[in-house]
Design a protein around this motif. Structure first.
Motif, PDB file in Angstrom:
ATOM      1  N   ALA A 116      39.339  47.528  31.065  1.00  0.00           N
ATOM      2  CA  ALA A 116      40.693  47.163  31.482  1.00  0.00           C
ATOM      3  C   ALA A 116      40.837  47.299  32.994  1.00  0.00           C
ATOM      4  N   ILE A 117      40.311  48.384  33.547  1.00  0.00           N
ATOM      5  CA  ILE A 117      40.385  48.623  34.990  1.00  0.00           C
ATOM      6  C   ILE A 117      39.566  47.586  35.744  1.00  0.00           C
ATOM      7  N   LEU A 118      38.394  47.243  35.203  1.00  0.00           N
ATOM      8  CA  LEU A 118      37.546  46.223  35.827  1.00  0.00           C
ATOM      9  C   LEU A 118      38.285  44.895  35.951  1.00  0.00           C
ATOM     10  N   TYR A 119      38.911  44.438  34.856  1.00  0.00           N
ATOM     11  CA  TYR A 119      39.607  43.152  34.889  1.00  0.00           C
ATOM     12  C   TYR A 119      40.866  43.208  35.746  1.00  0.00           C
ATOM     13  N   ALA A 120      41.522  44.339  35.760  1.00  0.00           N
ATOM     14  CA  ALA A 120      42.700  44.483  36.628  1.00  0.00           C
ATOM     15  C   ALA A 120      42.294  44.365  38.093  1.00  0.00           C
ATOM     16  N   ASN A 121      41.203  45.007  38.459  1.00  0.00           N
ATOM     17  CA  ASN A 121      40.734  44.928  39.850  1.00  0.00           C
ATOM     18  C   ASN A 121      40.290  43.513  40.208  1.00  0.00           C
ATOM     19  N   LYS A 122      39.652  42.831  39.266  1.00  0.00           N
ATOM     20  CA  LYS A 122      39.285  41.418  39.504  1.00  0.00           C
ATOM     21  C   LYS A 122      40.541  40.576  39.727  1.00  0.00           C
ATOM     22  N   GLY A 123      41.589  40.864  38.943  1.00  0.00           N
ATOM     23  CA  GLY A 123      42.843  40.137  39.091  1.00  0.00           C
ATOM     24  C   GLY A 123      43.500  40.396  40.429  1.00  0.00           C
ATOM     25  N   ILE A 124      43.440  41.646  40.890  1.00  0.00           N
ATOM     26  CA  ILE A 124      43.999  41.980  42.204  1.00  0.00           C
ATOM     27  C   ILE A 124      43.228  41.257  43.309  1.00  0.00           C
ATOM     28  N   GLU A 125      41.904  41.264  43.211  1.00  0.00           N
ATOM     29  CA  GLU A 125      41.058  40.609  44.214  1.00  0.00           C
ATOM     30  C   GLU A 125      41.367  39.111  44.290  1.00  0.00           C
ATOM     31  N   LEU A 126      41.453  38.462  43.141  1.00  0.00           N
ATOM     32  CA  LEU A 126      41.733  37.026  43.127  1.00  0.00           C
ATOM     33  C   LEU A 126      43.147  36.742  43.634  1.00  0.00           C
ATOM     34  N   SER A 127      44.109  37.560  43.254  1.00  0.00           N
ATOM     35  CA  SER A 127      45.486  37.367  43.712  1.00  0.00           C
ATOM     36  C   SER A 127      45.579  37.439  45.227  1.00  0.00           C
ATOM     37  N   LYS A 128      44.843  38.366  45.820  1.00  0.00           N
ATOM     38  CA  LYS A 128      44.853  38.488  47.280  1.00  0.00           C
ATOM     39  C   LYS A 128      44.241  37.248  47.935  1.00  0.00           C
ATOM     40  N   LYS A 129      43.167  36.717  47.352  1.00  0.00           N
ATOM     41  CA  LYS A 129      42.547  35.502  47.888  1.00  0.00           C
ATOM     42  C   LYS A 129      43.507  34.317  47.816  1.00  0.00           C
ATOM     43  N   LEU A 130      44.298  34.276  46.751  1.00  0.00           N
ATOM     44  CA  LEU A 130      45.241  33.173  46.548  1.00  0.00           C
ATOM     45  C   LEU A 130      46.578  33.407  47.250  1.00  0.00           C
ATOM     46  N   ASP A 131      46.740  34.589  47.846  1.00  0.00           N
ATOM     47  CA  ASP A 131      48.032  35.005  48.395  1.00  0.00           C
ATOM     48  C   ASP A 131      49.124  34.904  47.325  1.00  0.00           C
ATOM     49  N   TYR A 132      48.761  35.345  46.120  1.00  0.00           N
ATOM     50  CA  TYR A 132      49.647  35.296  44.948  1.00  0.00           C
ATOM     51  C   TYR A 132      50.235  36.688  44.761  1.00  0.00           C
ATOM     52  N   LEU A 164      37.821  35.906  26.610  1.00  0.00           N
ATOM     53  CA  LEU A 164      36.572  35.911  27.381  1.00  0.00           C
ATOM     54  C   LEU A 164      35.965  34.526  27.460  1.00  0.00           C
ATOM     55  N   SER A 165      36.060  33.785  26.364  1.00  0.00           N
ATOM     56  CA  SER A 165      35.557  32.413  26.363  1.00  0.00           C
ATOM     57  C   SER A 165      36.350  31.543  27.334  1.00  0.00           C
ATOM     58  N   GLU A 166      37.655  31.719  27.338  1.00  0.00           N
ATOM     59  CA  GLU A 166      38.513  30.950  28.239  1.00  0.00           C
ATOM     60  C   GLU A 166      38.236  31.312  29.696  1.00  0.00           C
ATOM     61  N   LEU A 167      37.934  32.590  29.930  1.00  0.00           N
ATOM     62  CA  LEU A 167      37.675  33.061  31.285  1.00  0.00           C
ATOM     63  C   LEU A 167      36.456  32.379  31.897  1.00  0.00           C
ATOM     64  N   LYS A 168      35.437  32.097  31.070  1.00  0.00           N
ATOM     65  CA  LYS A 168      34.195  31.499  31.570  1.00  0.00           C
ATOM     66  C   LYS A 168      34.419  30.153  32.232  1.00  0.00           C
ATOM     67  N   THR A 169      35.395  29.400  31.756  1.00  0.00           N
ATOM     68  CA  THR A 169      35.625  28.050  32.277  1.00  0.00           C
ATOM     69  C   THR A 169      36.886  27.946  33.132  1.00  0.00           C
ATOM     70  N   ALA A 170      37.556  29.070  33.348  1.00  0.00           N
ATOM     71  CA  ALA A 170      38.827  29.038  34.083  1.00  0.00           C
ATOM     72  C   ALA A 170      38.596  28.795  35.573  1.00  0.00           C
ATOM     73  N   LYS A 171      39.463  27.992  36.168  1.00  0.00           N
ATOM     74  CA  LYS A 171      39.436  27.792  37.609  1.00  0.00           C
ATOM     75  C   LYS A 171      39.997  29.033  38.300  1.00  0.00           C
ATOM     76  N   ALA A 172      39.572  29.234  39.547  1.00  0.00           N
ATOM     77  CA  ALA A 172      40.023  30.403  40.298  1.00  0.00           C
ATOM     78  C   ALA A 172      41.435  30.169  40.831  1.00  0.00           C
ATOM     79  N   ASP A 173      42.400  30.170  39.912  1.00  0.00           N
ATOM     80  CA  ASP A 173      43.791  29.938  40.291  1.00  0.00           C
ATOM     81  C   ASP A 173      44.679  30.979  39.615  1.00  0.00           C
ATOM     82  N   THR A 174      45.995  30.766  39.660  1.00  0.00           N
ATOM     83  CA  THR A 174      46.915  31.749  39.083  1.00  0.00           C
ATOM     84  C   THR A 174      46.725  31.890  37.575  1.00  0.00           C
TER      85      THR A 174
END
Length: 284
Positions: free
Chosen positions: A57-73, A26-36
């Motif tokens: 777990a579901i919340l973070y998975a959905n956040k990961g899906i949303e970001l992946s789509k933005k990155l076309d990852y 969680l600490s690492e997440l606060k400063t992470a860039k919006a990348d892979t």
């Protein structure tokens, strides 16, 4: 004989994370860039919370899906969909779990990502097994095994053999189940993520075949080796099965001592559901 936690289907996912590792993520997440890299953090957080806090777990998975789509990852999207499916499966939301795994499978096939395809086949097999569709589960596990053999994924091969063993045990094909487990054990070697569940499952099959002394030997070996916080869930499972075997062998005092040890450790590692089952056993 009634085993409280009969068989172990999965391997690495049974390992427990410490609270500090969750805080670190969680600490690492606060400063992470919006990348892979941030997608990978969402994935790790999903895995961390999937057992005790599925909503998170579901919340973070959905956040990961949303970001992946933005990155076309696309790989990240598949990873997060698979994790979302796994979380639902673990809490018996089987239709949702299968839906997300199928979505992940479609992307993995598009990417020709064989290890990802095999992982989803295994996940879908688990869901079919939970639904009692053992033939369908076997088909999925065999597909996963074939792919894992093609790409020489040793850990994946071991997982597929374990799952095939579980399906056959539940169909009372005990000799076939034992054969799958022993093949998995030979390939696995001393890797604890596979060895401890295998010692448990081999012991269960031996008990069902009527050889309680041999079963107890496997349970005790596994319990001794797995006595670490990282493998607390597997360790407790092995201790419970050892207590049941001792009881069936007429060694009631030793069985009672094992149950008291399990009770102590469930409180140490914060497994309230296991504690409740131990208390029920002790009252009987």
């Amino acid at each position: 004989m009634r085993f409280i936690f009969t068989l172990l289907m999965l391997m690495a996912q049974t390992a427990a994370f410490s609270q500090s590792s969750g805080q670190a993520l969680l600490s690492e997440l606060k400063t992470a860039k919006a990348d892979t890299g941030k997608v990978r953090l969402f994935l790790e957080l999903g895995r961390y919370y999937q057992y005790e806090h599925p909503d998170s777990a579901i919340l973070y998975a959905n956040k990961g899906i949303e970001l992946s789509k933005k990155l076309d990852y696309r790989l990240g999207e598949a990873l997060m969909l698979g994790q979302l499916g796994t979380t639902h499966e673990k809490h018996d939301n089987l239709e949702l779990g299968a839906r997300y795994m199928q979505e992940a499978l479609s992307i993995y096939k598009e990417l020709k990502h064989n290890s990802g395809i095999a992982a989803q086949y295994n996940g879908l097999g688990i869901i079919e097994g939970k639904k009692g569709n053992y033939n369908s589960a076997t088909d999925y596990f065999l597909k996963a095994l074939k792919l894992n053999e093609q790409i020489k994924n040793r850990a994946g091969i071991v997982q597929s053999y374990i799952k095939l063993g579980v399906v056959n045990e539940r169909n009372d094909n005990l000799d076939k189940a034992l054969n799958f487990y022993l093949r998995a054990k030979e390939i696995n070697g001393n890797d604890p993520s596979g060895l401890y569940p295998l010692l448990n499952n081999i012991g269960v099959v031996e008990a069902k075949k009527g050889d309680l002394k041999k079963a107890l030997k496997y349970f005790e070996e596994g319990a001794s080796l797995s006595d670490t916080s990282a493998h607390a869930s597997i360790h407790l499972n092995l201790l419970m099965n050892a207590a049941n075997a001792l009881s069936e062998l007429g060694r009631k005092r030793e069985a009672l001592d094992r149950l008291k040890l399990v009770l102590q450790k469930t409180r140490q590692f914060h497994f309230p559901e296991v504690e409740a089952r131990v208390l029920l056993n002790l009252s009987n």
